[in-house]
Motif scaffolding. Sequence first.
Motif, PDB file in Angstrom:
ATOM      1  N   ARG A  32       0.718  -1.274  -0.040  1.00  8.19           N
ATOM      2  CA  ARG A  32      -0.113  -0.011   0.101  1.00  8.19           C
ATOM      3  C   ARG A  32       0.637   1.217   0.048  1.00  8.19           C
ATOM      4  O   ARG A  32       0.522   2.181  -0.361  1.00  8.19           O
ATOM      5  N   LEU A  33       2.005   1.178   0.642  1.00  8.18           N
ATOM      6  CA  LEU A  33       2.799   2.429   0.599  1.00  8.18           C
ATOM      7  C   LEU A  33       3.600   2.747  -0.634  1.00  8.18           C
ATOM      8  O   LEU A  33       4.033   3.717  -0.838  1.00  8.18           O
ATOM      9  N   GLY A  34       3.917   1.569  -1.401  1.00 11.82           N
ATOM     10  CA  GLY A  34       4.667   1.780  -2.593  1.00 11.82           C
ATOM     11  C   GLY A  34       6.267   1.831  -2.352  1.00 11.82           C
ATOM     12  O   GLY A  34       6.710   2.439  -3.316  1.00 11.82           O
ATOM     13  N   THR A  35       6.624   1.593  -1.482  1.00 11.59           N
ATOM     14  CA  THR A  35       7.920   1.963  -1.168  1.00 11.59           C
ATOM     15  C   THR A  35       8.915   0.815  -1.762  1.00 11.59           C
ATOM     16  O   THR A  35       8.489  -0.176  -2.156  1.00 11.59           O
ATOM     17  N   LEU A  36      10.187   1.287  -1.850  1.00 14.92           N
ATOM     18  CA  LEU A  36      11.267   0.477  -2.232  1.00 14.92           C
ATOM     19  C   LEU A  36      12.287   0.641  -1.092  1.00 14.92           C
ATOM     20  O   LEU A  36      13.077   1.807  -1.021  1.00 14.92           O
ATOM     21  N   TRP A  37      12.322  -0.462  -0.246  1.00 15.56           N
ATOM     22  CA  TRP A  37      13.224  -0.261   0.970  1.00 15.56           C
ATOM     23  C   TRP A  37      14.677  -0.362   0.662  1.00 15.56           C
ATOM     24  O   TRP A  37      15.111  -1.509   0.067  1.00 15.56           O
ATOM     25  N   ALA A  38      15.583   0.568   1.070  1.00 17.43           N
ATOM     26  CA  ALA A  38      17.026   0.592   1.287  1.00 17.43           C
ATOM     27  C   ALA A  38      17.504   0.177   2.575  1.00 17.43           C
ATOM     28  O   ALA A  38      17.102   0.997   3.342  1.00 17.43           O
ATOM     29  N   TYR A  39      18.279  -0.703   2.778  1.00 17.50           N
ATOM     30  CA  TYR A  39      18.619  -0.959   4.278  1.00 17.50           C
ATOM     31  C   TYR A  39      19.792  -0.451   4.582  1.00 17.50           C
ATOM     32  O   TYR A  39      20.902  -0.757   4.024  1.00 17.50           O
ATOM     33  N   TYR A  40      20.024   0.016   5.799  1.00 15.89           N
ATOM     34  CA  TYR A  40      21.115   0.660   6.311  1.00 15.89           C
ATOM     35  C   TYR A  40      21.275   0.429   7.831  1.00 15.89           C
ATOM     36  O   TYR A  40      20.291   0.270   8.484  1.00 15.89           O
ATOM     37  N   ALA A  41      22.557   0.721   8.350  1.00 16.34           N
ATOM     38  CA  ALA A  41      22.734   0.750   9.860  1.00 16.34           C
ATOM     39  C   ALA A  41      22.232   2.211  10.132  1.00 16.34           C
ATOM     40  O   ALA A  41      22.613   2.845   9.214  1.00 16.34           O
ATOM     41  N   PRO A  42      21.640   2.292  11.407  1.00 16.65           N
ATOM     42  CA  PRO A  42      21.216   3.749  11.514  1.00 16.65           C
ATOM     43  C   PRO A  42      22.266   4.849  11.727  1.00 16.65           C
ATOM     44  O   PRO A  42      21.979   5.960  11.350  1.00 16.65           O
ATOM     45  N   ALA A  43      23.535   4.337  11.835  1.00 21.77           N
ATOM     46  CA  ALA A  43      24.535   5.344  11.927  1.00 21.77           C
ATOM     47  C   ALA A  43      25.074   5.768  10.645  1.00 21.77           C
ATOM     48  O   ALA A  43      25.561   6.851  10.496  1.00 21.77           O
ATOM     49  N   GLN A  44      24.524   4.734   9.371  1.00 22.32           N
ATOM     50  CA  GLN A  44      24.560   5.563   8.089  1.00 22.32           C
ATOM     51  C   GLN A  44      23.573   6.534   7.640  1.00 22.32           C
ATOM     52  O   GLN A  44      23.874   6.823   6.467  1.00 22.32           O
ATOM     53  N   VAL A  45      22.707   6.700   8.556  1.00 22.21           N
ATOM     54  CA  VAL A  45      21.434   7.593   8.159  1.00 22.21           C
ATOM     55  C   VAL A  45      21.459   8.862   8.770  1.00 22.21           C
ATOM     56  O   VAL A  45      21.541   9.091  10.121  1.00 22.21           O
ATOM     57  N   THR A  46      21.210   9.917   8.224  1.00 26.31           N
ATOM     58  CA  THR A  46      20.966  11.101   8.962  1.00 26.31           C
ATOM     59  C   THR A  46      19.452  11.625   8.466  1.00 26.31           C
ATOM     60  O   THR A  46      19.488  11.641   7.248  1.00 26.31           O
ATOM     61  N   GLY A  70       2.808  13.777   4.042  1.00 28.41           N
ATOM     62  CA  GLY A  70       2.605  12.564   4.323  1.00 28.41           C
ATOM     63  C   GLY A  70       3.407  11.498   3.514  1.00 28.41           C
ATOM     64  O   GLY A  70       3.087  10.204   3.733  1.00 28.41           O
ATOM     65  N   CYS A  71       4.570  11.865   2.937  1.00 34.27           N
ATOM     66  CA  CYS A  71       5.128  10.778   2.241  1.00 34.27           C
ATOM     67  C   CYS A  71       6.065   9.810   3.425  1.00 34.27           C
ATOM     68  O   CYS A  71       6.468  10.541   4.225  1.00 34.27           O
ATOM     69  N   THR A  72       5.769   8.537   3.083  1.00 33.53           N
ATOM     70  CA  THR A  72       6.591   7.606   3.774  1.00 33.53           C
ATOM     71  C   THR A  72       8.065   7.848   3.698  1.00 33.53           C
ATOM     72  O   THR A  72       8.705   7.696   2.563  1.00 33.53           O
ATOM     73  N   THR A  73       8.730   8.031   4.398  1.00 35.43           N
ATOM     74  CA  THR A  73      10.329   8.254   4.554  1.00 35.43           C
ATOM     75  C   THR A  73      11.131   7.268   5.071  1.00 35.43           C
ATOM     76  O   THR A  73      11.967   6.972   4.236  1.00 35.43           O
ATOM     77  N   HIS A  74      10.679   6.341   6.041  1.00 36.05           N
ATOM     78  CA  HIS A  74      11.837   5.479   6.460  1.00 36.05           C
ATOM     79  C   HIS A  74      10.922   4.640   7.558  1.00 36.05           C
ATOM     80  O   HIS A  74       9.952   4.839   8.222  1.00 36.05           O
ATOM     81  N   ILE A  89      15.151   2.934   4.549  1.00 36.25           N
ATOM     82  CA  ILE A  89      14.714   4.323   4.053  1.00 36.25           C
ATOM     83  C   ILE A  89      14.085   3.823   2.803  1.00 36.25           C
ATOM     84  O   ILE A  89      14.239   3.014   2.100  1.00 36.25           O
ATOM     85  N   ASN A  90      12.973   4.810   2.476  1.00 37.13           N
ATOM     86  CA  ASN A  90      12.186   4.702   1.234  1.00 37.13           C
ATOM     87  C   ASN A  90      13.248   5.194   0.102  1.00 37.13           C
ATOM     88  O   ASN A  90      13.295   6.312  -0.138  1.00 37.13           O
ATOM     89  N   GLY A  91      13.728   4.330  -0.781  1.00 39.61           N
ATOM     90  CA  GLY A  91      14.327   4.631  -1.769  1.00 39.61           C
ATOM     91  C   GLY A  91      14.180   5.574  -2.746  1.00 39.61           C
ATOM     92  O   GLY A  91      14.792   5.992  -3.657  1.00 39.61           O
ATOM     93  N   ARG A  92      12.818   5.364  -3.004  1.00 39.77           N
ATOM     94  CA  ARG A  92      12.049   6.276  -3.724  1.00 39.77           C
ATOM     95  C   ARG A  92      12.206   7.608  -3.657  1.00 39.77           C
ATOM     96  O   ARG A  92      12.062   8.698  -4.337  1.00 39.77           O
ATOM     97  N   LEU A  93      12.733   8.221  -2.288  1.00 39.11           N
ATOM     98  CA  LEU A  93      12.929   9.645  -2.072  1.00 39.11           C
ATOM     99  C   LEU A  93      14.369   9.935  -2.738  1.00 39.11           C
ATOM    100  O   LEU A  93      14.598  11.253  -2.547  1.00 39.11           O
ATOM    101  N   LEU A  94      15.178   9.290  -3.026  1.00 39.55           N
ATOM    102  CA  LEU A  94      16.482   9.390  -3.539  1.00 39.55           C
ATOM    103  C   LEU A  94      16.426   9.803  -5.110  1.00 39.55           C
ATOM    104  O   LEU A  94      15.284   9.570  -5.439  1.00 39.55           O
TER     105      LEU A  94
END
Length: 119
Positions: A32-46, A70-74, A89-94
């Motif tokens: 339903r969200l239509g996301t493409l998840w990219a996985y990272y360690a939290p330390a790699q994400v700001t 309302g965009c799904t971010t992570h 993180i929602n890769g579609r935001l890149l």
Amino acid sequence: MFEGSCHCGAVKIAVTEAPTQVTSCNCSICRRLGTLWAYYAPAQVTITGATATYRWGDKTIDFHRCATCGCTTHWSPLPDRSEPDRMGINGRLLAPEVLAGARVRRLDGASDNWQWLDD
């Protein structure tokens, strides 16, 4: 750093490296969200900006969305999760050119087996 944002720009995400793989999951929320998840360690994400959260299912992760557009971010793990050092993180935001280099994997989250559909 590779940066992305929600539609209105209120939430910004920066990651240390471009994703090489993203996951398209067919579970009840991800499809339903239509996301493409990219996985990272939290330390790699700001992440900057205000988000609202939604917790569902087994209550081990919080889904975040921009409080304005309302965009799904992570998604972020809760402390008692078995994999506390992983977030999505929602890769579609890149930028499209950043996401274009990533392999899209299809995950069967709709069944109990959680198997890859493209192996």
